[in-house]
Design a protein around this motif. Structure first.
Motif, mmCIF file in Angstrom:
data_model
loop_
_atom_site.group_PDB
_atom_site.id
_atom_site.type_symbol
_atom_site.label_atom_id
_atom_site.label_comp_id
_atom_site.label_asym_id
_atom_site.label_seq_id
_atom_site.Cartn_x
_atom_site.Cartn_y
_atom_site.Cartn_z
ATOM 1 N N UNK A 1 0.855 -1.174 0.000
ATOM 2 C CA UNK A 1 0.000 0.000 0.000
ATOM 3 C C UNK A 1 0.891 1.223 0.000
ATOM 4 N N UNK A 2 0.449 2.299 0.663
ATOM 5 C CA UNK A 2 1.264 3.506 0.583
ATOM 6 C C UNK A 2 1.676 4.063 1.953
ATOM 7 N N UNK A 3 1.449 3.284 3.026
ATOM 8 C CA UNK A 3 1.806 3.820 4.345
ATOM 9 C C UNK A 3 3.237 3.437 4.709
ATOM 10 N N UNK A 4 3.857 4.299 5.512
ATOM 11 C CA UNK A 4 5.166 3.913 6.047
ATOM 12 C C UNK A 4 4.954 3.385 7.459
ATOM 13 N N UNK A 5 5.938 2.646 7.933
ATOM 14 C CA UNK A 5 5.852 2.089 9.285
ATOM 15 C C UNK A 5 5.684 3.220 10.307
#
Lengths: 444, 464
Positions: A347-351
């Motif tokens: 997807x497009x989220x970062x940790x």
């Protein structure tokens, strides 16, 4: 004529209506180590797996002795066993036309040139890195394997096809001790390419990890948001889905996904592909273990179940095309339907974002026992060995010894909150970090 | 045999190539398994596996290599690989080279080689045994497996050893699943011998499988025992499993020397009740046949515990060297692709003088813990803790066996359990298994285990 072709010819001469020969040879460097190298072993092995069909009676036999006399003997045995085997009424035929995909990145020439000293030096430096890290940290049992394989397939209809592959697997572990407190940290990599392997970096991470978890303890039982690190969720994916998405499980009525094609089984964010041609994938190859071309298959697309995975036998039964998913566990086992590289698309989220947007939750970095979960019922259970409690958007205390559990199918359908962009693999399973809204955590 | 001449030739050559010492293991393994599920033959698989493994010492460093290509040229290549590995390693600890130079050839007893028995005969026997399990419609599923193996190993060393051992095994495993009301119970068990097809041919397998079905039905209609701490009588197969897993591994020299074992530094200490004597023996009736280990050392009886006192550990050459003692013949490798490490052979408790009834009579309320249907467990060698899920068992009431209970789990600390043994039976049962073995560091080897019936004053019993 190769030995494999001779074997096929011999099986047919002995009265079989169909024959297939699968040849495999490999050279493996195997290094076990803890505070020093304990074992350095080089194994070279060959094997031949034969299958014969007499009408609908199918049998298999294998041998590691690749000589003309042994092949005659093997051919006789497999035909003899086939004769007394009951008919498999679903049997149609072996793969009738061989073909290759344009898969690339499954062979690394430089692996063949790795010297003995190179390997020893790399491992010793990793051990040293752990020792230097802290007086409280020591190297623990680790392993490095480097393999080069050659696989050939031929049957009475087509072939012979051959492929060469390389693979490197490393597990580096460190243990920390401070009085009565003990902990373990580990890091791993599985790749096709030697240049991707940085043992020292793995060693540092393992040491850091061990040290960070010295004071880890369970938290109270609760239901909270849980973030699974990419490789942890990759392993869970493998346990829960690698069987149910195969036509073999569906046809044997074992798969909870039977009858659900085109139905919504996951939320929109979930797209799962089986990609046998991905560059550099640990199961990437031009053709499967029956000589059928590999391909990219959408299993789940935006939550909809699109396809099952097929080999020749299961595809003929359902009257569809094989997806090139015939896999042999070894030359001594007949092919089964199994994933190649199974990838949960990013997807497009970062940790960082995921953690930041969590007021109270658990960031899970390592688990054990996830493989004991039940893929038929969907009941997921894993013992968390390494996790951080997140409070007000920040990772805080280290946590161990709690169980996470839930209904996996409900989790992927209703509870996915964020999907990361950081894909990593655990063996042939690839996943980004993923955040679930609420999961049961059993603790103190 | 040309092959042996080639092996002896390359072994000599290894010394010229830079080895200080070398040993070779040639192995030929044949395994066959016939699986019947619900009255239908599911699979008939057989596999032949052979090759040569070579271990070399260059100065103090050890290198290992193996090949499945059986030619002089490939053997030399393997030696070259092993020497390169050893040289790259360098260093190493000083090992006392206590290798025995035995020259001997031994075979386990068998009259009918399973390889020469027709597939038809084996299949029909397995089908019959499977059918016999379905005498009642509460039996929902039944799996029968027939297994045969023939393992030939030749050990040769630059010290002049030449040890040939051939072991033939046959066995049958069966599992019945019964459903009564809502409870499903599965009970599986196997019987294997170091013997040929005659062992299978002469057995009453229809009774074996129907007995397991009966037990599964009985278990599915029973309840789990109330959790608590009870006096228990432990059946021989359970005490064997318990000793092997929770105590045997802790007595393996390599795990002791790294201080991973709960027995580290305790030689001479009283660690069990004086009723307890535990040995590891390479050749014992009904056990696994292992007269010599994979380093050519004779495997004699090793006394680990004598009347409660810890006497010694199990060793291979390397571990014996660390303890300045002699190898006990416990250097074992899964196959020619693996280096020998310290492993148990037939590990069991010696019997004493109690009748089964005498064991029972003093128990007012307790449990007779049985092995048929046991599904395994988990141990921690460092702590000595164990948890085992055993088979359907019996409640003991006022000195008599009463109703059956299912889902029995026993757990505890092995050293405490061994201390609370207050009576040991005069029977002895040893078991081995053609279908599996014991795993350690990625290597699986065949073992034997067992003992007499044993009474333990206090054991924690839980329901599943």
């Amino acid at each position: 004529m190769s030995l494999a072709e001779k074997a096929v010819k011999r099986v047919l001469e002995l009265g079989a209506s169909e024959a297939e020969a699968y040849f495999h040879s490999e050279k493996v460097f195997w290094i076990e180590f803890d505070d020093k190298i304990e074992c350095f072993k080089v194994t070279e092995s060959n094997g031949l797996g034969l299958r014969a069909a007499l009408g609908k009676k199918v049998a298999s036999y294998s041998t590691s002795n690749i000589s003309l006399e042994e092949i005659d003997e093997a051919a006789e045995r497999v035909v003899r066993i086939a004769k007394v085997t009951p008919e498999d009424l679903e049997w149609r035929h072996f793969n009738m036309s061989f073909s290759k995909s344009d898969a690339r990145g499954y062979y690394d020439e430089s692996v063949e040139e790795i010297g003995y000293e190179d390997v020893v030096e790399k491992v010793n430096m990793a051990i040293e890195r752990i020792r230097e890290y802290s007086s409280m940290v020591k190297p623990a049992r680790g392993i490095l394997t480097i393999s080069t394989t050659r696989t050939g397939i031929v049957n009475c209809y087509d072939g012979e096809f051959e492929r060469r592959e390389t693979g490197v697997v490393a597990w580096v572990r460190a243990k920390a001790e401070d009085g009565l407190e003990k902990s373990i940290g580990s890091e791993h990599i599985e790749t096709r390419f030697w240049k991707n392997v940085n043992l020292e970096e793995l060693a540092s991470k393992a040491a850091e990890n061990a040290l960070n978890f010295l004071k880890a303890k369970p938290i109270e039982s609760c239901r909270i948001p849980v973030i699974f690190r990419n490789d942890v969720f990759a392993s869970i994916l493998g346990t829960m889905l690698s069987g149910p998405i195969t036509a073999e499980w569906v046809q044997k009525n074992r798969s909870p996904l039977a009858g659900k094609l085109e139905k919504k089984i996951a939320c929109d964010r979930i797209t799962l592909v089986d990609d046998g041609i991905m560059y550099g994938g640990v199961r990437t190859r031009p053709f499967d273990d029956e000589g059928y071309p590999t391909q990219k298959t959408y299993v789940i697309e935006k939550g909809l179940l699109k396809n099952y995975l097929y080999d020749t036998y299961t595809s003929l039964k359902d009257n569809v095309k094989s997806t090139g998913n015939a896999v042999r566990g070894g030359y001594w086992t007949p092919p089964q339907t199994a994933p190649s590289n199974l990838i949960l698309m990013p997807g497009d989220s970062s940790l960082e974002e995921m953690v930041k947007e969590t007021s109270r939750g658990l960031l899970v970095e390592d688990v054990i026992g996830e493989w004991l979960s039940n893929p038929v019922s969907g009941n997921l259970n894993a013992t968390v060995t390494h996790a951080y409690l997140i409070e007000k958007g920040e990772p805080t205390i280290p946590v161990k010894g709690v169980m996470v559990s839930g209904d996996f199918y409900k989790m992927i359908l209703e509870d996915v909150e964020m999907v990361g962009k950081d894909v990593r693999n655990m063996g042939q399973y690839y996943s980004p970090t993923i955040k679930f809204r609420e999961i049961t955590v059993a603790g103190k | 045999m040309d092959l042996e001449a080639d092996l002896e030739y390359v072994l000599k050559k290894s010394l010229e190539m830079g080895a200080k010492y070398a040993d070779l293991r040639y192995q030929e393994n044949y395994y066959e398994s016939i699986l019947v599920e619900n009255r239908v033959l599911k699979s008939y698989s057989s596999r032949k596996f052979s090759g040569v493994g070579v271990r070399v010492f260059v100065d103090e460093a050890v290198g290992y290599a193996s090949t499945t290509s059986l030619s002089r040229e490939n053997f030399l290549k393997a030696i070259d690989n092993a020497i390169k590995a050893a040289k790259a390693l360098g260093g190493g600890e000083k090992v006392k080279f206590d290798f025995e130079a035995n020259r001997v050839e031994v075979k386990s007893k068998f009259t009918v080689d399973p390889e020469n028995v027709s597939a038809e005969e084996k299949i029909s026997l397995a089908l019959d045994a499977n059918r016999a399990a379905f005498f009642d419609d509460r039996i929902k599923n039944a799996i029968t497996r027939l297994g045969f193996s023939k393992d030939s190993r030749v050990f040769l060393s630059t010290y002049g050893a030449k040890v040939k051992v051939e072991t033939v095994m046959s066995g049958l495993w069966h599992e019945s699943v019964a459903k009564s009301y809502k409870t499903m119970e599965r009970v599986g068990y196997s019987d294997s011998r170091c013997a040929g097809f005659e062992f299978i041919k002469s057995g009453d397998w229809n009774t074996f499988t129907s007995d397991l079905s009966r037990l599964a039905i009985e278990a599915s209609e029973s309840v789990t025992p109330p959790a608590g701490t009870y006096p228990v009588i432990v059946a021989p197969d359970v005490i064997g499993l318990l000793l092997h897993e929770a105590f045997g591994h802790a007595s393996e020299g390599d795990l002791v020397s790294t201080q991973e074992s709960v027995l580290y530094g305790r030689i001479g200490e009283k660690i069990a009740s004086e009723m307890v004597t535990i040995v590891d023996d390479g050749v014992v009736e009904n056990g696994y046949f292992y007269p010599f280990d994979d380093e050519g050392t004779v495997k004699k009886r090793t006394v680990v515990v004598e009347e409660g006192v810890l006497k010694g550990f199990l060793h291979d050459i390397m571990s014996a060297s660390k303890f300045s003692v002699e190898s006990t013949g416990n250097g074992r490798a899964q196959d020619f692709e693996n280096m020998p490490i310290v492993r148990q052979t037939n590990y069991f408790m010696l019997p004493r003088d109690y009748d089964f009834d005498e064991l029972l009579e003093d128990i007012d309320y307790g449990i007779y813990v049985c092995g048929k249907g046991a599904t395994g467990g988990q141990v921690d060698v460092g702590m000595g803790t164990f948890t085992f899920s055993v088979g359907p068992s019996k409640i003991i009431r006022r000195g008599r066996l009463a109703e059956t209970v299912r889902g029995v789990v026993i757990s505890g600390l092995i050293l405490e359990t061994l201390k609370t043994i207050d009576a040991v039976g005069k029977d002895l049962m040893i078991k081995t298994n053609v279908f599996g073995g014991c795993g350690k560091m990625g290597q699986t080897v065949k073992v034997g285990f067992g003992g007499p019936h044993v009474r333990v004053q206090k054991m924690t019993v839980g329901g599943r």
